[in-house]
Motif scaffolding. Structure first.
Motif, short mmCIF file in Angstrom:
data_model
loop_
_atom_site.label_atom_id
_atom_site.label_comp_id
_atom_site.label_asym_id
_atom_site.label_seq_id
_atom_site.Cartn_x
_atom_site.Cartn_y
_atom_site.Cartn_z
N ARG A 215 64.16 -42.41 -122.50
CA ARG A 215 62.88 -42.07 -122.08
C ARG A 215 62.17 -40.95 -122.74
N GLY A 216 63.12 -40.30 -123.56
CA GLY A 216 62.25 -39.21 -124.24
C GLY A 216 62.23 -38.01 -123.30
N LEU A 217 61.40 -36.92 -123.92
CA LEU A 217 61.18 -35.87 -123.37
C LEU A 217 60.05 -36.01 -122.22
N GLN A 218 60.25 -35.51 -120.97
CA GLN A 218 59.34 -35.72 -119.88
C GLN A 218 59.01 -34.29 -119.19
N CYS A 219 57.94 -34.10 -118.83
CA CYS A 219 57.53 -32.89 -118.40
C CYS A 219 56.99 -32.87 -116.96
N SER A 220 57.03 -31.71 -116.27
CA SER A 220 56.63 -31.74 -114.99
C SER A 220 55.14 -31.24 -115.11
N PRO A 221 54.27 -31.28 -114.16
CA PRO A 221 52.87 -30.86 -114.13
C PRO A 221 52.75 -29.30 -114.23
N ALA A 222 51.64 -28.84 -114.87
CA ALA A 222 51.75 -27.27 -114.91
C ALA A 222 51.42 -26.73 -113.73
N LYS A 223 52.02 -25.61 -113.13
CA LYS A 223 51.37 -24.94 -112.21
C LYS A 223 52.26 -23.71 -112.00
N PHE B 187 58.50 -27.24 -116.64
CA PHE B 187 59.55 -27.62 -117.34
C PHE B 187 59.55 -28.70 -117.88
N CYS B 188 60.30 -28.93 -119.11
CA CYS B 188 60.47 -30.48 -119.76
C CYS B 188 62.01 -30.84 -119.82
N THR B 189 62.20 -32.07 -119.38
CA THR B 189 63.50 -32.56 -119.52
C THR B 189 63.64 -33.71 -120.45
N ASP B 190 64.90 -33.77 -121.20
CA ASP B 190 65.33 -34.82 -121.84
C ASP B 190 66.89 -35.23 -121.30
N LEU B 191 66.81 -36.24 -120.57
CA LEU B 191 67.82 -36.79 -119.99
C LEU B 191 68.90 -37.69 -121.00
N LYS B 192 68.54 -37.89 -122.11
CA LYS B 192 69.10 -38.71 -123.22
C LYS B 192 69.26 -40.24 -122.85
N ASP B 193 68.47 -40.68 -122.08
CA ASP B 193 68.54 -41.85 -121.46
C ASP B 193 67.71 -42.75 -122.05
#
Length: 232
Positions: A72-80, A64-70
């Motif tokens: 820091r921009g778009l951040q993504c989890s490792p692929a698994k 998944f990827c998340t952007d918390l509008k804080d």
């Protein structure tokens, strides 16, 4: 001379394989392609990423990827294969939003393991594309094999599309149960999967029409030429 059905068939399988590849390796790889977006705003959902002003989490086949509008921009989890939305806690200072509650996580952590079927569908479609290329260059048995694997890939794509709908509805229901805490938005990966299935469904029909037309072409003209040559 290469027949039109082979050209259309190869193009159709290539397009379907490319679409299934984008879906199988969507977020965290192709960040603009996702199955489901959990809008973390107060029940306000935006379907256009360009106009997205609320914090969100995009769910993909391998992460998944998340952007918390804080900032820091778009951040993504490792692929698994198989992941838990509680892992979003590493990007959040404080407690998880209600839309990522334990009940939502319990459903998501189970269902995300099944999303690996998209990779299986992509693999079958890739094999079908290889046979379609061989058929394009004249390998006799590859024509039949390509049609068979197109059928397998189409069936797999249709099966995972149905699962995607169920996946979306279950997550949406759990998010809504949390009250005015967010919204679940259907992602573009579902539409890409649907288009890929339609292409794989059409391709065997194109090959079949081409074979039938090839069998029905009258040979009178060629026989006349042979008789004409024999006279001389």
């Amino acid at each position: 001379m290469v027949s039109w059905n082979k050209i259309l068939g190869v193009a159709s399988v290539a397009a379907a394989t490319a679409l299934l590849g984008m879906v199988a390796f969507d977020v965290p790889y192709f960040k603009s392609v996702y199955f489901l977006r959990i809008d973390l705003g107060n029940g306000t959902a935006s379907t256009a990423a360009v106009n997205q002003t609320n914090a969100f989490v995009d769910l993909g086949a391998l992460g998944f990827c998340t952007d918390l509008k804080d900032g820091r921009g778009l951040q993504c989890s490792p692929a698994k294969i198989g992941y838990n939305l509680s892992e979003a806690g590493q990007f959040i200072n404080g407690t998880l939003p209600p839309a990522l509650s334990a009940s939502v996580n319990a459903v998501a952590s189970t269902l995300t393991k099944v999303l690996v079927l998209h990779i299986v569908a992509f693999g079958i479609s890739l094999v079908s594309f290889a046979f379609a290329l061989l058929a394009f260059f004249g390998a006799p048995i590859a024509d039949c094999c390509s049609s068979c694997f197109c059928g397998f890939a189409g069936s797999a794509a249709f099966a995972v599309f149905i699962f995607d709908i169920a996946f979306f509805e279950l997550i949406k229901k759990r998010v809504q149960e949390e009250g005015n805490s967010g919204a679940a938005i259907m992602g573009n990966a579902l539409y890409l999967t649907l288009i890929a299935w339609l292409l794989l469904f059409i391709t065997p029909i194109l090959f079949l029409i081409g074979r039938c037309c090839g069998c029905c072409i009258p040979s009178g003209h060629s026989d006349h030429e042979k008789r004409h040559k024999n006279n001389y």
